[in-house]
Design an enzyme around this catalytic site. Structure first.
Site: not given
Ligand code: NAD
Length: 434
Positions: A118-119
């Site tokens: 994720g980011k």
């Protein structure tokens, strides 16, 4: 293709810009072809699972209200909770967050961690805000994300312009909004916290130390020593500084450095600690450091050296800058610093690239240790952290090198193949619900 609007001669033109997402997709497709990836799994991995865009209001120091835009993209969680940093920068947008989230999926898989990718971040220039404003922005963003993140679901970490202080604010906000009896059990909501607030000893240096280690492993495999080698570093923040620190300790010489504010060179070597202390007292900027000459920013990549370490933003080594690079080794401290065209130029010229998902994976490996430490109520010592980090990184490096050699592919393709195969196996074993 992403576009930007430029005003030229009073006329507005839409200029195509190669987006980060296009890069990561080309890299993914190349590796997927190489391993003949199951076409159904290719469909799943080509797209992100969840994309959260949040507009949230914050009270500024002067009493006015500003509305900010924050992102969290969750690419894939086949191997475990989403994991990845939060970036505060004007270039943060959905394209960047998607690409960076995808890179995290490959990185955690390659490292053998029980995580997905994720980011996210906020589209701001943090230098324009006071510390108090940044604290309120961070806390309100955390509150707005609410249960879209969680210690067993999606665990953020520091990235560009965020640090252990940012993580402390997130942890405190998240824990404060849980029912009282659950607060302490949520300390692992973020990693990269300060050591006194559930952080891991050594997490600060882990990414840069990992960059240094992968350079050392490559040098040993190629019968070279680091003593006397000249290196250049783009980005003198967490990753760039620590990589330079450990290379200097080994006898290598920093001959040029660039940050967001300026570029410097000194063929005789720049004292890394002196520059670090100077920048710390100069609002984080290397500009006007007295023991080096000013360098035109367009000449940075052309500086004569043995090792080039991009440790700032994505898309820096392109078909324009790659031909200038003199180094025989590019070690990607940053995420996505080399685009596909830049990589082709380098590979044709015989330059080795230690790819980001391997080179800078020391950070997420140490984050995993911090998460485990919090989850189990343990306290690990620096020696233990460094020892475990070295063993994990060496294992990844050897697997990638052996795969690249056996299959006759570059290191990035090898790293992707290993990462994707692990996720493919998980999907094949489990099948698709329902
Ligand atoms: P940081 O905010 O600590 O430092 C960023 C540095 O880059 C600063 O010196 C800044 O001035 C410089 N910079 C920004 N824009 C620039 C530009 N246009 N040209 C030249 N320099 C510029 O960030 P960081 O944590 O060191 O992250 C750097 C890179 O490493 C990012 O790509 C990040 O995704 C990646 N990374 C970080 C970690 C981590 O643990 N912090 C882990 C893996 C990967």
């Amino acid at each position: 293709m992403t576009t930007i609007t430029k005003v030229m001669n009073n006329k507005t033109a839409i200029v195509p810009v190669r987006g980060m997402m296009e890069n990561v997709m080309e890299q993914f497709n190349k590796a997927s072809n190489q391993i003949n990836l199951n076409p159904d799994i290719r469909k799943i991995l080509s797209i992100t699972n969840n994309e959260i865009i949040i507009h949230f209001p914050v009270k500024m120091d002067d009493g006015s209200i500003e509305v900010f835009t924050g992102y969290r993209v969750q690419h894939n969680n086949a191997l475990g909770p989403y994991k990845g940093g939060l970036r505060y920068h004007p270039t943060v947008d959905i394209d960047a967050a998607r690409a960076l989230a995808m890179w995290m999926t490959w990185k955690t898989s390659l490292a053998g961690l029980p995580y997905g990718g994720g980011k996210g971040g906020i589209q701001i220039d943090p230098t324009k805000y006071s510390k108090g404003e940044l604290e309120r922005i961070t806390r309100r963003f955390t509150f707005a994300l609410a249960d879209n993140i969680g210690p067993e679901h999606d665990i953020p970490a520091p990235d560009v312009n965020t640090n252990s202080q940012t993580m402390a604010w997130i942890a405190d906000t998240y824990m404060s909004t849980r029912p009282p009896a659950e607060r302490s059990a949520n300390q692992h909501i973020v990693t990269g916290k300060p050591a006194g607030s559930g952080g891991l000893e050594g997490r600060d240096r882990a990414t840069g130390y990992g960059v240094y280690l992968t350079i050392k492993y490559w040098s040993t495999n190629n019968n070279q020593i680091l003593k006397g080698k000249r290196f250049i570093v783009q980005g003198f923040g967490n990753v760039g500084y620590w990589a330079a620190h450990f290379l200097e300790k080994e006898g290598a010489k920093l001959v040029a450095v660039q940050d967001a504010f300026g570029s410097l060179q000194n063929p005789k070597g720049i004292d890394v600690e002196a520059l670090f202390n100077y920048a710390n007292n100069n609002k984080g900027s290397i500009v006007d450091f007295p023991e080096a000459a000013v360098l035109d920013k367009n000449d940075f990549f052309a500086v004569d050296c043995d090792i080039c370490i991009p440790a700032a933003l994505g898309n820096q080594i392109t078909k324009e800058t790659a031909p200038k690079i003199k180094a025989k080794l590019v070690a990607e401290g940053a995420n996505g610093p080399t685009n596909v065209e830049g990589e082709q130029v380098l590979l044709q010229r015989g330059v080795t690239i230690i790819p980001d998902i391997l080179c800078n994976s020391g950070g997420v490996i140490a984050s995993y240790f911090e998460w485990l430490q919090n989850r189990n109520g343990e306290l690990w010592h620096m020696e233990e952290v460094i020892d475990k980090l070295e063993r994990k990184l060496k294992n990844s490096f050897d697997r990638v090198s052996e795969y690249a050699q056996k299959e006759g592919v570059d290191m990035r393709t090898a790293a992707y193949c290993l990462a994707i195969e692990r996720i493919e196996q998980a999907y094949v074993q489990r099948g698709i619900f329902p």
